[in-house]
Design a protein around this motif. Structure first.
Motif, PDB file in Angstrom:
ATOM      1  N   GLY A 106      53.413  76.640  77.214  1.00  0.00           N
ATOM      2  CA  GLY A 106      52.862  77.615  77.305  1.00  0.00           C
ATOM      3  C   GLY A 106      53.391  79.000  76.630  1.00  0.00           C
ATOM      4  N   VAL A 107      54.536  78.461  76.062  1.00  0.00           N
ATOM      5  CA  VAL A 107      55.454  79.746  75.327  1.00  0.00           C
ATOM      6  C   VAL A 107      55.573  79.268  73.770  1.00  0.00           C
ATOM      7  CG1 VAL A 107      57.650  80.949  75.260  1.00  0.00           C
ATOM      8  CG2 VAL A 107      56.771  80.004  77.398  1.00  0.00           C
ATOM      9  N   CYS A 108      55.453  80.370  72.974  1.00  0.00           N
ATOM     10  CA  CYS A 108      55.440  80.196  71.541  1.00  0.00           C
ATOM     11  C   CYS A 108      56.790  80.113  71.056  1.00  0.00           C
ATOM     12  CB  CYS A 108      54.656  81.629  70.689  1.00  0.00           C
ATOM     13  SG  CYS A 108      54.885  81.450  69.052  1.00  0.00           S
ATOM     14  N   ASP A 109      57.189  79.215  70.267  1.00  0.00           N
ATOM     15  CA  ASP A 109      58.559  78.703  69.658  1.00  0.00           C
ATOM     16  C   ASP A 109      58.959  79.919  68.804  1.00  0.00           C
ATOM     17  OD1 ASP A 109      58.525  76.373  71.194  1.00  0.00           O
ATOM     18  OD2 ASP A 109      58.294  75.157  69.521  1.00  0.00           O
TER      19      ASP A 109
ATOM     20  N   GLU B 129      52.799  84.199  74.897  1.00  0.00           N
ATOM     21  CA  GLU B 129      51.934  83.226  75.725  1.00  0.00           C
ATOM     22  C   GLU B 129      51.200  82.405  74.636  1.00  0.00           C
ATOM     23  OE1 GLU B 129      48.484  83.465  78.929  1.00  0.00           O
ATOM     24  OE2 GLU B 129      49.443  85.442  77.994  1.00  0.00           O
ATOM     25  N   LEU B 130      51.035  81.157  75.053  1.00  0.00           N
ATOM     26  CA  LEU B 130      50.100  80.473  74.403  1.00  0.00           C
ATOM     27  C   LEU B 130      49.118  80.210  75.186  1.00  0.00           C
ATOM     28  CD1 LEU B 130      52.332  77.491  73.218  1.00  0.00           C
ATOM     29  CD2 LEU B 130      51.722  79.386  71.634  1.00  0.00           C
ATOM     30  N   TYR B 131      47.576  80.244  74.647  1.00  0.00           N
ATOM     31  CA  TYR B 131      46.380  80.043  75.442  1.00  0.00           C
ATOM     32  C   TYR B 131      45.440  79.169  74.610  1.00  0.00           C
ATOM     33  CZ  TYR B 131      44.038  83.431  72.210  1.00  0.00           C
ATOM     34  OH  TYR B 131      43.306  83.999  71.127  1.00  0.00           O
TER      35      TYR B 131
ATOM     36  N   ASN C 224      50.342  86.865  70.533  1.00  0.00           N
ATOM     37  CA  ASN C 224      51.011  87.715  69.709  1.00  0.00           C
ATOM     38  C   ASN C 224      50.753  87.613  68.267  1.00  0.00           C
ATOM     39  OD1 ASN C 224      52.226  88.752  72.077  1.00  0.00           O
ATOM     40  ND2 ASN C 224      54.334  87.665  71.350  1.00  0.00           N
ATOM     41  N   ASP C 225      50.445  86.293  67.830  1.00  0.00           N
ATOM     42  CA  ASP C 225      50.256  86.114  66.415  1.00  0.00           C
ATOM     43  C   ASP C 225      49.294  84.757  66.415  1.00  0.00           C
ATOM     44  OD1 ASP C 225      50.348  85.553  63.692  1.00  0.00           O
ATOM     45  OD2 ASP C 225      51.957  86.294  63.459  1.00  0.00           O
ATOM     46  N   SER C 226      48.168  84.848  65.917  1.00  0.00           N
ATOM     47  CA  SER C 226      47.185  83.893  65.994  1.00  0.00           C
ATOM     48  C   SER C 226      47.413  82.754  64.780  1.00  0.00           C
ATOM     49  CB  SER C 226      45.870  84.219  65.786  1.00  0.00           C
ATOM     50  OG  SER C 226      45.792  84.939  64.479  1.00  0.00           O
TER      51      SER C 226
END
Length: 220
Positions: free
Chosen positions: A149-152, A157-159, A132-134
């Motif tokens: 795997g989940v942004c705080d 989603e983290l990749y 969602n936001d680099s």
């Protein structure tokens, strides 16, 4: 001071360049910023660089050098500058020497950020970016999210980016060793290289660099 900053991918050059330039009161000149500024302003050099990039080709050294020359001649660089990402090879280093000679200037130091290869791989391959936001960046070892795997920040989603994969990182290191690392020997012959460890907290590395540069300047 006029400084060239070198080091492998993942050594923290971008972070340290900004911090050191601010502490020393000199502009941080990065090749990435030079390209973006010239392309966005649609300068002749920017148009030329874009034509190569759009064709999928590398921008020739002479275009990069001309951009760097133009930037180093700006008023805010009168008392020095910190070059980040330039020169990238020995031919660019020779061109920079010639440019500085023409302007009756000299480099004060070449700061080499040293970091073990396996640490580079660990640093880069462990990065995870939020879809969602680099700007939301985590690390599987150094900055773990609360939930894997989940942004705080936003729950995205983290990749792992393709260019952060271990294979890609090792290829980038090969390019660094063959193309850029030789400039360290080139500048060692001029007794300009100051090598520091890029391991440890960011603030400690900055302080280590400042002290090393201070010693180098005092020794001249």
């Amino acid at each position: 001071m006029r400084i060239v900053l070198v080091g492998p991918p993942g050594a923290g050059k971008g972070t340290q360049a900004v911090r050191l330039a601010e502490k020393l009161g000199i502009p941080h000149i990065s090749t990435g910023d030079l390209f973006r500024a010239n392309i966005s302003r649609q300068t002749e050099l920017g148009k030329l660089a874009k034509s190569y990039m759009d064709a999928g080709n590398l921008v020739p050294d002479e275009v990069t050098i001309a951009m760097a020359k133009d930037r180093m001649e700006q008023p805010d660089a009168e008392n020095g500058f910190l070059l980040d990402g330039f020169p990238r090879n020995v031919s660019q280093a020779e061109a920079l020497d010639e440019l500085l000679r023409d302007e009756h200037m000299t480099l004060d130091a070449v700061l080499d950020l040293e970091v073990p290869e396996e640490e580079v791989v660990k640093r880069i391959a462990g990065r995870r970016i939020c879809r969602n936001d680099s700007s939301h960046v985590f690390h599987v070892t150094y900055s773990k999210p609360e939930q894997e795997g989940v942004c705080d920040v936003c729950g995205g989603e983290l990749y792992q980016r393709d260019d952060d994969s271990e294979d890609t990182v090792r290829k980038r290191l090969e390019v660094y060793h063959t193309q850029t690392e030789p400039i360290i020997d080139y500048y060692k012959a001029q007794e300009l290289v100051v090598t520091i460890s890029s391991l440890g907290p960011v603030d400690e590395i900055t302080q280590r660099a400042l002290e090393a540069l201070k010693r180098e300047k005092a020794g001249k």
